[in-house]
Design a protein around this motif. Structure first.
Motif: not given
Length: 285
Positions: A61, A66, A195, A255, A259, A279-280, A283-285
């Protein structure tokens, strides 16, 4: 008689030397700077705060390298989510509480100066245990389905943390590059939160005692199940975290804002961009 607008003479045009305004004083500049500092502190204390991922415990994940923002308002505020924790009383002020499946940033009960990132698995009152790698909550096995292996580039065999008699393996990907392959599963918690997790093989963390989560505490785990020091292990500096009191929770992962794969060099600015994992970002959670 026709009326016409008055036109200034050329000599009345603006010239810097004719400007009678005084430059800002040193005190006014300091006030502006102090205001910006206060606003930045308020945002970091009450809204969001940056954190980085230094270990692989949340793979796949979150990856090492990150950088994420953690939102503080969803859970309210405690002494660990505000600056100078020693000046604030125990307990939380306002907000909700973590939900099963949330990814949270928190302080280790054994080392309050260190921040961790894990996923909420057990809520207050839950009974949680692991049996042969299978997560069991309140007597029910949490469904998981195997999907494609998680692939990580490897420089040599030492970059692939293969467990003896485990399922992870070192091989080549479709492009012929040396790659570490780890079995990956989609896990779905009660309530529907889904997940991916990794299972590299049989370890001491695959079968545990039964944990009963007391009021005001949470059972937290990493998504890389065989390489995460989490609530399955007793709290100790640099190791497990035990059952985490809610006061120690700082906020919820929001978010990824940056990265990097770690290959950048400060002496080579071009590498800052080639090392970025674009590409990362976002990216949100």
């Amino acid at each position: 008689m026709n009326e016409t607008a008055e036109i200034g003479h050329p000599e009345e045009e603006y010239r810097p030397e004719n400007d009678q305004r005084k430059p800002p004083s040193i005190w006014s500049r300091l006030r502006v700077l102090a205001t910006l500092v206060i606003l930045a502190l308020l945002v970091r204390s009450l809204v969001v705060a940056p954190f980085n991922i230094p270990s692989r415990s949340m793979t796949p994940t979150m990856l090492v390298g990150d950088y994420l923002f953690a939102a503080k308002w969803p859970y309210g505020y405690s002494r660990f989510s505000l600056p100078l924790p020693g000046l604030w009383p125990e307990g939380r002020l306002g907000g909700g509480r973590p939900e099963r499946g949330d990814i949270v940033v928190f302080r280790s009960p054994a080392d309050p100066d260190t921040s961790y990132v894990k996923r909420v698995i057990g809520l207050p009152g839950d009974r949680v245990r692991m049996s042969d790698g299978q997560l069991i909550i309140n007597g029910e096995r949490v469904p998981r389905t195997q999907v494609s292996d998680f692939e990580e580039p490897a420089e040599d065999a030492g970059d692939c943390p293969v467990i003896p008699l485990g399922s992870a393996r070192l091989g080549s990907n479709a492009d012929g590059q040396l790659t570490c392959f780890t079995p990956r599963y989609r896990e779905t918690l009660p309530g529907g939160h889904s997940y991916f997790v990794l299972d590299a093989g049989d370890t001491t963390a695959d079968t545990t005692q039964l944990f009963v989560v007391p009021e005001g505490h949470y059972f937290l785990m990493g998504d890389d199940r065989d390489r995460s020091a989490d609530s399955r292990f007793p709290p100790e500096p640099g190791g497990g975290v035990g059952l985490v009191p809610e006061d120690y929770i700082i906020g919820r992962a929001l978010v990824i804002f940056w990265s990097t794969d770690g290959s950048a060099s400060w002496a080579n600015p071009v590498s800052w961009f080639s090392a970025a994992r674009w590409d990362r970002i976002g990216h949100g959670y």
